[in-house]
Structure formats: C-alpha cells, structure tokens
Design a protein around this motif. Structure first.
Motif, PDB file in Angstrom:
ATOM      1  N   TYR A 171      -9.713-119.331 -86.855  1.00 46.52           N
ATOM      2  CA  TYR A 171      -8.664-120.301 -87.202  1.00 46.52           C
ATOM      3  C   TYR A 171      -7.552-120.410 -86.164  1.00 46.52           C
ATOM      4  O   TYR A 171      -6.565-121.095 -86.409  1.00 46.52           O
ATOM      5  N   HIS A 172      -7.666-119.695 -85.061  1.00 44.89           N
ATOM      6  CA  HIS A 172      -6.572-119.734 -84.081  1.00 44.89           C
ATOM      7  C   HIS A 172      -7.155-120.126 -82.726  1.00 44.89           C
ATOM      8  O   HIS A 172      -7.629-119.277 -81.973  1.00 44.89           O
ATOM      9  N   THR A 173      -7.173-121.440 -82.478  1.00 49.85           N
ATOM     10  CA  THR A 173      -7.726-121.974 -81.230  1.00 49.85           C
ATOM     11  C   THR A 173      -6.829-123.101 -80.738  1.00 49.85           C
ATOM     12  O   THR A 173      -6.109-123.716 -81.519  1.00 49.85           O
ATOM     13  N   HIS A 174      -6.876-123.355 -79.451  1.00 45.79           N
ATOM     14  CA  HIS A 174      -5.949-124.292 -78.813  1.00 45.79           C
ATOM     15  C   HIS A 174      -6.672-125.489 -78.208  1.00 45.79           C
ATOM     16  O   HIS A 174      -7.900-125.574 -78.281  1.00 45.79           O
ATOM     17  N   THR A 175      -5.915-126.418 -77.646  1.00 46.35           N
ATOM     18  CA  THR A 175      -6.485-127.613 -77.019  1.00 46.35           C
ATOM     19  C   THR A 175      -5.711-127.911 -75.726  1.00 46.35           C
ATOM     20  O   THR A 175      -4.621-127.363 -75.527  1.00 46.35           O
TER      21      THR A 175
ATOM     22  N   ASP B 163      -2.998-125.571 -82.492  1.00 41.06           N
ATOM     23  CA  ASP B 163      -2.341-125.645 -81.183  1.00 41.06           C
ATOM     24  C   ASP B 163      -0.837-125.374 -81.320  1.00 41.06           C
ATOM     25  O   ASP B 163      -0.290-125.367 -82.432  1.00 41.06           O
ATOM     26  N   HIS B 164      -0.200-125.129 -80.182  1.00 40.12           N
ATOM     27  CA  HIS B 164       1.231-124.797 -80.154  1.00 40.12           C
ATOM     28  C   HIS B 164       2.064-125.999 -80.614  1.00 40.12           C
ATOM     29  O   HIS B 164       1.926-127.103 -80.098  1.00 40.12           O
ATOM     30  N   SER B 165       2.967-125.742 -81.549  1.00 39.82           N
ATOM     31  CA  SER B 165       3.704-126.795 -82.253  1.00 39.82           C
ATOM     32  C   SER B 165       4.683-127.543 -81.349  1.00 39.82           C
ATOM     33  O   SER B 165       5.297-126.955 -80.465  1.00 39.82           O
TER      34      SER B 165
ATOM     35  N   LEU C 289      -1.817-125.434 -87.273  1.00 38.65           N
ATOM     36  CA  LEU C 289      -0.821-125.501 -86.202  1.00 38.65           C
ATOM     37  C   LEU C 289      -0.275-124.084 -86.019  1.00 38.65           C
ATOM     38  O   LEU C 289      -0.040-123.382 -86.997  1.00 38.65           O
ATOM     39  N   GLU C 290      -0.102-123.682 -84.762  1.00 36.65           N
ATOM     40  CA  GLU C 290       0.591-122.417 -84.478  1.00 36.65           C
ATOM     41  C   GLU C 290       2.055-122.768 -84.248  1.00 36.65           C
ATOM     42  O   GLU C 290       2.429-123.274 -83.196  1.00 36.65           O
ATOM     43  N   VAL C 291       2.849-122.511 -85.269  1.00 31.75           N
ATOM     44  CA  VAL C 291       4.247-122.936 -85.246  1.00 31.75           C
ATOM     45  C   VAL C 291       5.108-121.815 -84.686  1.00 31.75           C
ATOM     46  O   VAL C 291       5.045-120.680 -85.142  1.00 31.75           O
TER      47      VAL C 291
ATOM     48  N   SER D 219      -9.484-115.525 -82.775  1.00 33.66           N
ATOM     49  CA  SER D 219      -9.628-115.247 -81.334  1.00 33.66           C
ATOM     50  C   SER D 219      -8.439-115.680 -80.489  1.00 33.66           C
ATOM     51  O   SER D 219      -8.263-115.184 -79.395  1.00 33.66           O
ATOM     52  N   ASP D 220      -7.640-116.656 -80.979  1.00 35.12           N
ATOM     53  CA  ASP D 220      -6.610-117.265 -80.124  1.00 35.12           C
ATOM     54  C   ASP D 220      -7.251-117.853 -78.868  1.00 35.12           C
ATOM     55  O   ASP D 220      -6.708-117.727 -77.757  1.00 35.12           O
ATOM     56  N   ALA D 221      -8.396-118.503 -79.047  1.00 33.98           N
ATOM     57  CA  ALA D 221      -9.139-119.070 -77.917  1.00 33.98           C
ATOM     58  C   ALA D 221      -8.320-120.146 -77.210  1.00 33.98           C
ATOM     59  O   ALA D 221      -7.757-121.030 -77.849  1.00 33.98           O
ATOM     60  N   HIS D 222      -8.269-120.046 -75.889  1.00 33.72           N
ATOM     61  CA  HIS D 222      -7.692-121.088 -75.048  1.00 33.72           C
ATOM     62  C   HIS D 222      -8.775-121.749 -74.203  1.00 33.72           C
ATOM     63  O   HIS D 222      -8.483-122.517 -73.294  1.00 33.72           O
ATOM     64  N   ALA D 223     -10.023-121.427 -74.482  1.00 33.78           N
ATOM     65  CA  ALA D 223     -11.180-122.046 -73.829  1.00 33.78           C
ATOM     66  C   ALA D 223     -12.352-121.916 -74.799  1.00 33.78           C
ATOM     67  O   ALA D 223     -12.411-120.956 -75.584  1.00 33.78           O
TER      68      ALA D 223
END
Ligand code: ZN
Ligand code: FE
Ligand code: FE
Ligand code: ZN
Length: 275
Positions: free
Chosen positions: A14-18, A47-49, A91-93, A235-239
C-alpha cells in the motif's frame, strides 16, 4: 532480475509512489504489473501529498496540487489494465503541526481508500530523511533529532487524521542511533497508536538504505504487538521493481513478534487478512 512470487499471497503493498513526486519512476500500471507478477493480493498507490498553493514551492519531492487529477487518472489506467487486481487509492500525507485543516481538506478531495500519516519534517526546512541535511547529524545530538521526530510522530498519530502511519523510526535512515534503551522513544508512540486505534506499517525501504533494516526496528514491532496495534507491510516503492521488495524479510519479522494478521483498506474502512 526475475520477480519471485511471495510466500504469503495474502499480502498487499500500500505504500508506492509515482513520477508525479519527481523522485520516483514508473506509473501505477507498471507497479500493477509487478504486483501481479509477485502474486500480491492488492496494490495501493500513496504518493507524496501536495501542499497548499500558498506554500508552494515547498520542496522538490511531492506532487503539485494541480497534478492530483493526473494521479487519479494514472490509478484509473492501472485499474483498467489489471482488472483482476484490486488497486487502492491512497496518499502519503506529510504531517506538519498546524496543517491539520489542510489535511482535512485533502481528505475531502477524493474517495481515498486510506491516508498514510508520515513525518519527514522535524523543523521548518528540515526533512530528516533528506541527504541534503545529513551534516546536521554532526552538529546536533542524535538524541535531540530522534526526540524532535518522535514528538512530531506522536502528534501525527494523535491528530486522528490518518488510517496508518508510515516508517515509524525514519531518523535511523543513515545509521544514526541514540544510546541506551530506545523504549523511551517507542513507548509514547505505541501508546498513542493503541489509544487512537491507528495502525502502523513495517516499511521495507530501510533495507535499501544505509541503516540496512526495516522501519521500525524489531523491538518496536514487538511492543506494538503486545499493545494490540494492527500492522501493514509495505515497500515504499519508488520504482516498479521495488513493489513487494523486502517482504521476505518483513514477514518473518512480523510473525516473530507474534503478528498473524495484516490490515487492508477500502474507502477508509479496514478489513483483516491472514499473514
Ligand atoms: Zn519519496
Ligand atoms: Fe516517507
Ligand atoms: Fe513513501
Ligand atoms: Zn514514505
């Protein structure tokens, strides 16, 4: 690298970015492909808010408010491409004291499945995980840096604005540890989690950082389990290739602490899945 399937098919990430946050690569559709390849049960984007327009430019590592529609669109595209995979919108706020009204506004801007509360800023202009500020660890006692962070983290939890909180002991990222028994930092935060009914994540990104272990440390996970605080593993995936990364380390850690379940979220309602 092939993508091994995971031992626990009940897991979500549940923790992934774009790319909208300017420091991640791959779009939700690429993350979804990897989630399916790894046999994950669900994928969530977080993603980062955005910050309020009046505070922009705030920093260089978050999405702009004007990009929110592109974010929603990218998640919709992934859902259309992988209809068999539940894809959650989160959203990662950034929790910053004084911004509570803004966070409530953000919470009303979409039909979020969940909001992650994260602390990065421990003082104005000082995001503790940013390598640009690494020299501050030479000029300020680690004890004080951890204190600033954990005080902000407790406030983040007690704001009751979030479904779960991200990377609980982030200031260890570069390998800086205060001396002695760290329960003085963990216990007030775990009490806040228990009292507010907030969950936390084991975040595997720490495995890929100098500290070389998950956030939070095993002792935190154990204490949280004893206090009955629910858990997620992310994972906090950034890729895309980072989706589900480190789960083979995090799952035994959670089980060792006594966890047998993880949470899932839909429209900010929680359900439980076996770990
Ligand atoms: Zn990031
Ligand atoms: Fe973060
Ligand atoms: Fe993140
Ligand atoms: Zn994060």
């Amino acid at each position: 690298m092939p993508s091994p399937r995971l031992a626990s098919p009940a897991l979500a990430d549940y923790h992934t970015h774009t790319p909208l946050c300017h420091h991640a690569e791959g779009w939700p559709v690429d993350y979804a492909r990897q989630a399916v390849a790894r046999g994950l049960a669900e994928l969530g984007l977080a993603d980062h808010s955005p910050m309020p327009a009046a505070l922009e430019p705030f920093d260089n590592w978050r999405m702009a408010l004007a990009d929110l529609p592109r974010y929603f669109e990218a998640v919709e595209q992934a859902r259309a491409a992988f209809p068999q995979l539940p894809i959650r919108l989160g959203l990662e706020v950034d929790y910053i004291a004084g911004q509570e009204a803004w966070i409530e506004e953000l919470a009303g801007m979409a039909d979020w499945d969940y909001l992650i509360g994260s602390v990065h800023y421990i003082a104005p202009g000082w995001d503790v995980d940013n390598p640009a500020h690494l020299s501050r660890f030479q000029t300020q006692p680690v004890e004080e840096i951890w204190r600033l962070y954990f005080d902000a983290y407790e406030r983040c939890i007690r704001s009751r604005l979030f479904d779960f909180v991200g990377h609980p002991d982030l200031p260890k990222k570069f390998g800086h540890w205060p001396g002695g028994d760290l329960r003085r930092f963990y216990e007030p935060v775990i009490a806040a989690l228990a009292e507010t009914g907030t969950a936390f994540e084991i975040n595997t990104a720490g495995l890929r950082k100098p500290v070389g272990e998950c956030y939070p440390s095993f002792q935190f996970v154990q204490l949280a389990r004893e206090a009955g605080v629910p858990l997620l593993i992310n994972s906090d995936a950034h890729a895309p290739e980072e989706v589900g990364a480190g789960f083979e380390t995090a799952i035994p850690l959670a089980r060792e602490a006594g966890y047998t379940e993880v949470l899932r979220w839909e429209k900010r309602n929680r359900t439980v899945a076996a770990l």
